[in-house]
Design a protein around this motif. Structure first.
Motif, mmCIF file in Angstrom:
data_model
loop_
_atom_site.group_PDB
_atom_site.id
_atom_site.type_symbol
_atom_site.label_atom_id
_atom_site.label_comp_id
_atom_site.label_asym_id
_atom_site.label_seq_id
_atom_site.Cartn_x
_atom_site.Cartn_y
_atom_site.Cartn_z
ATOM 1 N N ASN A 1 -12.014 16.686 -43.185
ATOM 2 C CA ASN A 1 -12.370 15.568 -44.398
ATOM 3 C C ASN A 1 -11.337 15.082 -45.004
ATOM 4 O O ASN A 1 -11.230 13.757 -45.484
ATOM 5 C CB ASN A 1 -13.450 16.475 -45.365
ATOM 6 C CG ASN A 1 -14.525 16.827 -44.872
ATOM 7 O OD1 ASN A 1 -15.220 16.098 -43.673
ATOM 8 N ND2 ASN A 1 -15.386 17.784 -45.491
ATOM 9 N N ASN B 1 -8.646 13.447 -41.328
ATOM 10 C CA ASN B 1 -9.137 12.747 -40.258
ATOM 11 C C ASN B 1 -8.483 12.608 -39.038
ATOM 12 O O ASN B 1 -7.930 11.861 -38.496
ATOM 13 C CB ASN B 1 -9.402 11.259 -40.740
ATOM 14 C CG ASN B 1 -10.202 10.298 -39.866
ATOM 15 O OD1 ASN B 1 -9.921 9.180 -39.972
ATOM 16 N ND2 ASN B 1 -11.031 11.051 -38.904
ATOM 17 N N GLU C 1 -7.555 13.406 -34.987
ATOM 18 C CA GLU C 1 -8.306 13.064 -33.670
ATOM 19 C C GLU C 1 -8.404 14.653 -33.028
ATOM 20 O O GLU C 1 -9.322 14.740 -32.151
ATOM 21 C CB GLU C 1 -7.594 12.188 -32.799
ATOM 22 C CG GLU C 1 -6.286 12.415 -32.436
ATOM 23 C CD GLU C 1 -5.428 11.546 -31.529
ATOM 24 O OE1 GLU C 1 -5.636 11.426 -30.222
ATOM 25 O OE2 GLU C 1 -4.690 10.928 -32.151
ATOM 26 N N LEU D 1 -17.864 15.774 -42.954
ATOM 27 C CA LEU D 1 -18.671 14.511 -43.171
ATOM 28 C C LEU D 1 -18.640 14.016 -41.633
ATOM 29 O O LEU D 1 -17.852 14.510 -40.666
ATOM 30 C CB LEU D 1 -17.722 13.481 -43.847
ATOM 31 C CG LEU D 1 -17.671 13.785 -45.168
ATOM 32 C CD1 LEU D 1 -16.407 12.819 -45.761
ATOM 33 C CD2 LEU D 1 -18.824 13.485 -45.976
ATOM 34 N N THR D 2 -19.951 13.496 -41.387
ATOM 35 C CA THR D 2 -20.234 13.130 -40.003
ATOM 36 C C THR D 2 -19.221 12.274 -39.127
ATOM 37 O O THR D 2 -18.941 12.433 -38.065
ATOM 38 C CB THR D 2 -21.578 12.622 -39.880
ATOM 39 O OG1 THR D 2 -22.438 13.448 -40.598
ATOM 40 C CG2 THR D 2 -22.173 12.239 -38.551
ATOM 41 N N GLN D 3 -18.754 11.227 -39.569
ATOM 42 C CA GLN D 3 -17.871 10.343 -39.042
ATOM 43 C C GLN D 3 -16.454 10.993 -38.811
ATOM 44 O O GLN D 3 -16.212 11.065 -37.581
ATOM 45 C CB GLN D 3 -17.810 9.136 -39.857
ATOM 46 C CG GLN D 3 -17.138 7.767 -39.133
ATOM 47 C CD GLN D 3 -15.562 8.104 -39.181
ATOM 48 O OE1 GLN D 3 -15.102 8.623 -40.219
ATOM 49 N NE2 GLN D 3 -14.817 7.212 -38.139
ATOM 50 N N PRO D 4 -15.814 11.557 -39.486
ATOM 51 C CA PRO D 4 -14.591 12.224 -39.163
ATOM 52 C C PRO D 4 -14.931 13.378 -38.277
ATOM 53 O O PRO D 4 -13.969 13.584 -37.313
ATOM 54 C CB PRO D 4 -13.873 12.535 -40.345
ATOM 55 C CG PRO D 4 -14.700 12.514 -41.362
ATOM 56 C CD PRO D 4 -15.909 11.495 -41.129
ATOM 57 N N TYR D 5 -16.050 14.160 -38.268
ATOM 58 C CA TYR D 5 -16.042 15.210 -37.285
ATOM 59 C C TYR D 5 -16.440 14.679 -35.962
ATOM 60 O O TYR D 5 -15.978 15.326 -35.145
ATOM 61 C CB TYR D 5 -17.358 16.070 -38.138
ATOM 62 C CG TYR D 5 -17.900 17.017 -37.066
ATOM 63 C CD1 TYR D 5 -16.945 18.164 -36.855
ATOM 64 C CD2 TYR D 5 -19.141 16.820 -36.183
ATOM 65 C CE1 TYR D 5 -17.395 19.427 -35.798
ATOM 66 C CE2 TYR D 5 -19.253 17.919 -35.128
ATOM 67 C CZ TYR D 5 -18.642 19.043 -35.104
ATOM 68 O OH TYR D 5 -19.025 20.071 -34.187
ATOM 69 N N ASN D 6 -17.275 13.695 -35.900
ATOM 70 C CA ASN D 6 -17.638 13.245 -34.621
ATOM 71 C C ASN D 6 -16.137 12.573 -33.805
ATOM 72 O O ASN D 6 -15.874 12.338 -32.664
ATOM 73 C CB ASN D 6 -18.350 12.012 -34.561
ATOM 74 C CG ASN D 6 -19.836 12.472 -34.923
ATOM 75 O OD1 ASN D 6 -20.299 13.704 -34.699
ATOM 76 N ND2 ASN D 6 -20.798 11.863 -35.441
ATOM 77 N N ALA D 7 -15.131 12.259 -34.703
ATOM 78 C CA ALA D 7 -13.901 11.720 -34.056
ATOM 79 C C ALA D 7 -12.812 12.839 -33.841
ATOM 80 O O ALA D 7 -11.970 12.427 -33.242
ATOM 81 C CB ALA D 7 -13.366 10.377 -35.053
#
Length: 395
Positions: A317, A320, A322, A351-357
């Motif tokens: 979080n 961010n 990779e 948070l969904t977006q940074p986790y998915n990245a």
């Protein structure tokens, strides 16, 4: 506003030579024609520099490849036998000294056991110096064939003339390890935090290769991290960035070895984990003890997975990345059994977006990564300066 320093011709040549060496070290073998395209240097400059490096035996020929209609092109590479480097891991329960060639192939090693409660700086320095002598003898290498010694230590490394170490868990408050080493060896000495040396090893040779934004976490008896942004390690204003183990996970929680309460290290570090499982911390065979606790499972192990996953979620979080790498002997033992569960906890708290990245993986270099990374401190200096071997005065 300070005026930029003017570079001399010698500075430019040194920089070009270092760039050429790095290109060959990390991307070789290559032909002179390929090196021209990769470095942006002229064919004449490449020809001159490679000729010098071949004559100094820093480079060697590595076969040929066919060219488009002309003579076969000679491939060049860094000569792994040109010199050696030594890496040292100073840990809670051991001092490990390893000798490597320039390909980071281990040639010799020695381990000295430390009692978890006994980290007298004079004793540790003697163990390091004795280990240097042992690996040189076992590897049949003279001091003149060694570029230097890198040392990974716990705590904060204060750079300066004496290289002071601040490691509360060892009872070290500004101990002059650099000065002690220089008094005992003529070899150049480079010292850094062990989590940072492990991080560099994984970035160069392990699971971190190719990652520009990453966090490499070390979980042993203590806990630390290397934060990588734009391909470079973040050090902070006083070289203490990465003390992830002392971020707070519980308000007024367990007493940490640093003297504060609720630190992540008190819950996921090996000593804290074993203490929560009722295992005496005085034992020096912590890996075996931790293996038994993990095999038995239970609430303590599940809590550790939750704390670790939550701590990693905080990193995602905030930073961010990779890629997140879990390393250190305890981190690998936990991760090998519970990585999927850890990922679930991370996902639930990120948070969904940074986790998915972000990908969450285990380090590839095993428990030797700290010593290997320490040796890369020496190697990095060599690649940057490309200075030929120099004779070392007797210590």
């Amino acid at each position: 506003m300070a005026r930029p320093e003017r570079k001399t011709v010698r500075d430019v040549r040194k920089g070009n030579r270092g760039m050429l060496l790095r290109t060959l070290y990390f991307g070789g073998p290559r032909s002179r024609h390929e090196l021209t395209g990769l470095t942006g240097l002229s064919a004449a400059t490449i020809s001159t520099m490679t000729g010098d490096l071949l004559s100094e035996k820093i480079l060697m020929e590595a076969g040929q490849v066919e060219s488009d209609g002309g003579r076969p092109r000679v491939l060049l590479r860094v000569n792994p036998g040109y010199a050696h480097v030594i890496g040292v891991d100073v840990a809670e329960t051991h001092v490990r000294v390893e000798l490597f060639d320039l390909e980071m192939t281990e040639k010799a090693r020695v381990d000295y056991t430390l009692r978890p409660s006994h980290h007298d700086i004079e004793l540790v320095a003697r163990r390091i110096l004795a280990g240097i002598d042992v690996v040189l003898a076992d590897g049949q290498v003279t001091a003149e064939q060694v570029l230097g010694v890198g040392i990974g230590v716990p705590g904060i490394v204060e750079r300066g003339a004496d290289t002071l170490i601040h490691a509360k868990t060892f009872g070290w408050d500004g101990v002059p390890l650099g000065a002690l080493m220089r008094a005992g060896t003529s070899l150049p000495v480079f010292i850094d935090n062990g989590a940072k040396t492990m991080g560099q090893a994984e970035l160069w040779f392990g699971a971190g290769r190719g990652a520009d934004h990453a966090v490499i976490v070390l979980i042993g008896s203590g806990v630390g991290a290397t934060v990588v942004a734009d391909g470079l390690a973040v050090r902070g204003t006083s070289n203490s960035a990465g003390e992830w183990g002392h971020t707070k996970i519980e308000m007024s929680g367990r007493l940490c070895r640093c003297g504060s309460r609720g630190c992540l290290e008190a819950y996921i570090g090996a000593e804290g984990l074993l203490a929560r499982a009722g295992v005496p911390a005085q034992t020096t065979d912590w890996p075996s003890a931790l293996g038994r606790v993990l095999e038995a499972g239970g609430d303590v192990v599940q809590e550790t997975v939750t704390y670790l996953g939550t701590g990693l979620a905080n990193l995602i979080n905030m930073l961010n990345p990779e890629r997140i790498l879990i390393g250190g002997w305890a981190g690998l033992m936990i991760g090998e059994r519970h990585l999927d569960e850890i990922r679930v906890v991370v996902g639930e708290n990120s948070l969904t977006q940074p986790y998915n990245a972000t990908s969450i993986v285990l380090g590839e270099l095993g428990p030797d990564a700290v010593a290997m990374g320490a040796a890369t401190l020496v190697l990095e200096e060599f690649l940057d300066t490309s200075a030929p071997l120099r004779l070392h005065a007797a210590s």
